[in-house]
Design an enzyme around this catalytic site. Sequence first.
Site: not given
Ligand code: NCD
Length: 352
Positions: A84-85, A113, A134, A167
């Site tokens: 999703r993100t 590397k 991320r 997040h």
């Molecule tokens: C979450 C995350 O990555 O922290 N997912 C997301 O970004 N919607 C929640 C999860 O992974 O459980």
Amino acid sequence: MAEKLSWEDFKDLKGHDKKDYFLKDGKIFHVILPQQFDRNYLDDLCDLTTKIKKIDATITGRRFLKSLLNDKEAILYFTQPSTRTYLSFNTACDKLGITHGGVRDAKMSSEMKGESPEDSVITASQYCDLIIMRSPIEDLAEKMAFKMNSSKQQTPIINAGSGKDQHPTQALLDVYTWGQAFNDYEGIDGTSIAFVGDLKRGRTVRSLAYLMKNYKDVCLYFVAPKELQVEPDLKVYLREHEIPFEEHDSLEDVISKVDVVYMTRIQDEYDSGGESIQIDYDKFRFKPEYLAKIKSSTVIMHPLPRRKTQELPEIIDDDRRAIYWEQTKNGMFVRMALISSIFGKDNDILNY
Ligand code: NCD
């Protein structure tokens, strides 16, 4: 102007005291921690999101949005799994006309590397106007934002998930969706929420709980197995900001009184030796019979992904109070609002 500090001194500051370092010309530039947002910013971002949704509903509106940032290039540096993100940032960039590329797997980058993740991000910053990242490394996004401030590049950094810690963009889409669900009342003010599941390692709950200092009369119920309850640092923060909270070890105890049930999955990727299997998750499952116990105005949220056989069975999707697919969709619009405001396009959108 924020005082010039070394990284060592900066990283030990409290979240709130870091916020000036994430600004440029008085506006939010790097998006790193939920503690950097105030109520005005949150309300403005939500209004901007609603406006973008409306504009996106017409062909001419979509053309306008696509023309807004078509001189920009973004890099998505994602070295932790994401659906999703990643997809929503990807689509948000497309819809704003931003071209983009990226890393989705450290194994396919020069980190294999022996290059450091920091050098990877600095490399990315040479090619683009925005980095969305991320990483499993909790302070990497923050460190890169700090470094960007004194580099030639000055590329804004958006934290799209930093290990078990934060997040922030999920928290933004969560407050947007929650506020919309209670739009006919007072919005989030005066409501209560049960956070259910792995609250120790779930970064979405941490980030959303941090945002609660901006809302009046909210009450938080943390419902988790003892071994997965919220971390002490979050509790200290909530006490400091006089945000009332309770800890519970069964969803059934609070199900009928809360306005929002925020389900989460067990974060077993952080296990050190398969310890999650030992935990009885039954008391942290949204059982179909709970639909008769929750209020008619209560909403069920989940950041997703879910485990259908664990915390949230598919049958719940059919209930009108289940709003997790709306959360998913709103994520794209909130991220469009965020990016356009970083690049100072908010007024063009509001005046459209
Ligand atoms: C979450 C995350 O990555 O922290 N997912 C997301 O970004 N919607 C929640 C999860 O992974 O459980």
